[in-house]
Structure formats: structure tokens, C-alpha cells
Design a protein around this motif. Structure first.
Motif, mmCIF file in Angstrom:
data_model
loop_
_atom_site.group_PDB
_atom_site.id
_atom_site.type_symbol
_atom_site.label_atom_id
_atom_site.label_comp_id
_atom_site.label_asym_id
_atom_site.label_seq_id
_atom_site.Cartn_x
_atom_site.Cartn_y
_atom_site.Cartn_z
ATOM 1 N N ILE A 1 51.663 29.384 39.892
ATOM 2 C CA ILE A 1 52.626 30.437 39.535
ATOM 3 C C ILE A 1 53.399 29.946 38.314
ATOM 4 O O ILE A 1 53.850 28.806 38.268
ATOM 5 N N ARG B 1 53.346 36.904 39.310
ATOM 6 C CA ARG B 1 53.024 37.285 40.697
ATOM 7 C C ARG B 1 51.810 36.521 41.220
ATOM 8 O O ARG B 1 51.687 36.302 42.408
ATOM 9 N N ARG B 2 50.920 36.152 40.302
ATOM 10 C CA ARG B 2 49.713 35.406 40.679
ATOM 11 C C ARG B 2 49.587 34.180 39.781
ATOM 12 O O ARG B 2 50.321 34.029 38.824
ATOM 13 N N SER C 1 48.313 33.151 37.173
ATOM 14 C CA SER C 1 47.728 33.483 35.884
ATOM 15 C C SER C 1 48.816 33.981 34.949
ATOM 16 O O SER C 1 49.707 34.725 35.382
ATOM 17 N N SER D 1 48.932 37.747 34.730
ATOM 18 C CA SER D 1 49.498 38.443 35.876
ATOM 19 C C SER D 1 50.760 39.199 35.466
ATOM 20 O O SER D 1 51.380 38.906 34.447
#
Length: 175
Positions: free
Chosen positions: A123, A137-138, A140, A143
């Protein structure tokens, strides 16, 4: 240790106090770590800034008024490695962060956000041009990001509280 965030502007003195308090808590984590978890602790340290970190701080200060706290931070603190706190937290040095930029449409700014770090699960944390801290949120940078604090001081307070929570209970933190 205070449990709640009180708006305190980032200064060399407030960052020195943060570094001292968090470093002491990190040292407490490593004592008895191997006996408790069955393996040795990783790196848990707050590094001083290097010359290129201070230069990056100056460049950020010139780039956007919202990066003022970030510039103060990188003038006083280098990389932060908390490999054993919760899922781990890693804050980049100023020189690394200056090169780690992304457009953050959610923040609505025209200045690319500065990627300041990540957790052990990938994160990402970024400071937008208005000074707010955002979290992916993810795992990446592609994201969606959500705003988690209004400023860097509040983010550092959440991180400080996360370290104390882990020392006291072994529970992951608030970031």
C-alpha cells in the motif's frame, strides 16, 4: 504518549521529539523479538537525512506551498524503516521521494503528488500538492487513492501511535 492528534506544525524540534519517541519504541520492539516471534527482527530505524535529502527538501519547498511540511520533514529525517511494526512501514528518503511522483486525480491538484512510502503489503502513501496524505486502496500506484490525513503531521502522529500500539499489544496500527 498522547492518543489523539493535536495540530502541531512540523518544526525541527517537533520532528526531533517524534524521532526520539518513535526510536525508543522501535528499540522496545526489538528487545525479546526473536524469543516472541521465532525469528530475528528486521531493520527498525529512523535514519538522519543525507545531503541529497536536504537538497530534495529545498526543491519540494519551492515546488508547492503544500509541500512545506514535507520539506521540513526531509530536512530533519531520512529514510524510515519499520520492518517489524504491524505489516511494516517504510518511508522514503527525500532524494528517493523527489523522484517518486504520481498524478493523483483524486486530490484535484496540478502538481504531481510525492510518494513518501509504503507498507509491507505494498500500500502506497503520497503527499498531494495541498499537503494532505493519501493512501492507495490496493498494492499499486495505479490504484485509486483515498485521503487519510489533512497533513503530514497528522500522518506522522498516526504512525507514532501505530508503533506504540504494536509495542503494547502486538496489534497492527492505524495507518
Amino acid at each position: 504518549m498522547s492518543d489523539s492528534y493535536d495540530a502541531v506544525p512540523l518544526t525541527a524540534a517537533s520532528l526531533a521529539a517524534w524521532r526520539e519517541e518513535v526510536s525508543a519504541a522501535l528499540a522496545a520492539v526489538t528487545r525479546g523479538f526473536e524469543e516472541k516471534y521465532g525469528y530475528g527482527p528486521g531493520e527498525n530505524a529512523i535514519h538522519p537525512p543525507e545531503e541529497d535529502d536536504r537538497a530534495a527538501a529545498e526543491r519540494l519547498a519551492e515546488e508547492s506551498p503544500g509541500f512545506a511540511d514535507l520539506a521540513v520533514y526531509y530536512g530533519e529525517i531520512g529514510a524510515v524503516n519499520m520492518g517489524d511494526i504491524g505489516n511494516a512501514y517504510f518511508l522514503r528518503s527525500g532524494a528517493e521521494a523527489l523522484d517518486e511522483r504520481l498524478d493523483l486525480p483524486e486530490a484535484g491538484g496540478t502538481v504531481p503528488a510525492v510518494l513518501i512510502g509504503s507498507d509491507g503489503g505494498g500500500i502506497h502513501y503520497a503527499v498531494a500538492g495541498d499537503g494532505a496524505v493519501w493512501r492507495s486502496r490496493r498494492a499499486s500506484t495505479d490504484s485509486e487513492f483515498v485521503r487519510i490525513t489533512n497533513d503530514l503531521a497528522e500522518f506522522l502522529d498516526l504512525l507514532r501511535r501505530s508503533v506504540h500500539r504494536f509495542v503494547e499489544s502486538g496489534q497492527p496500527g492505524f495507518v
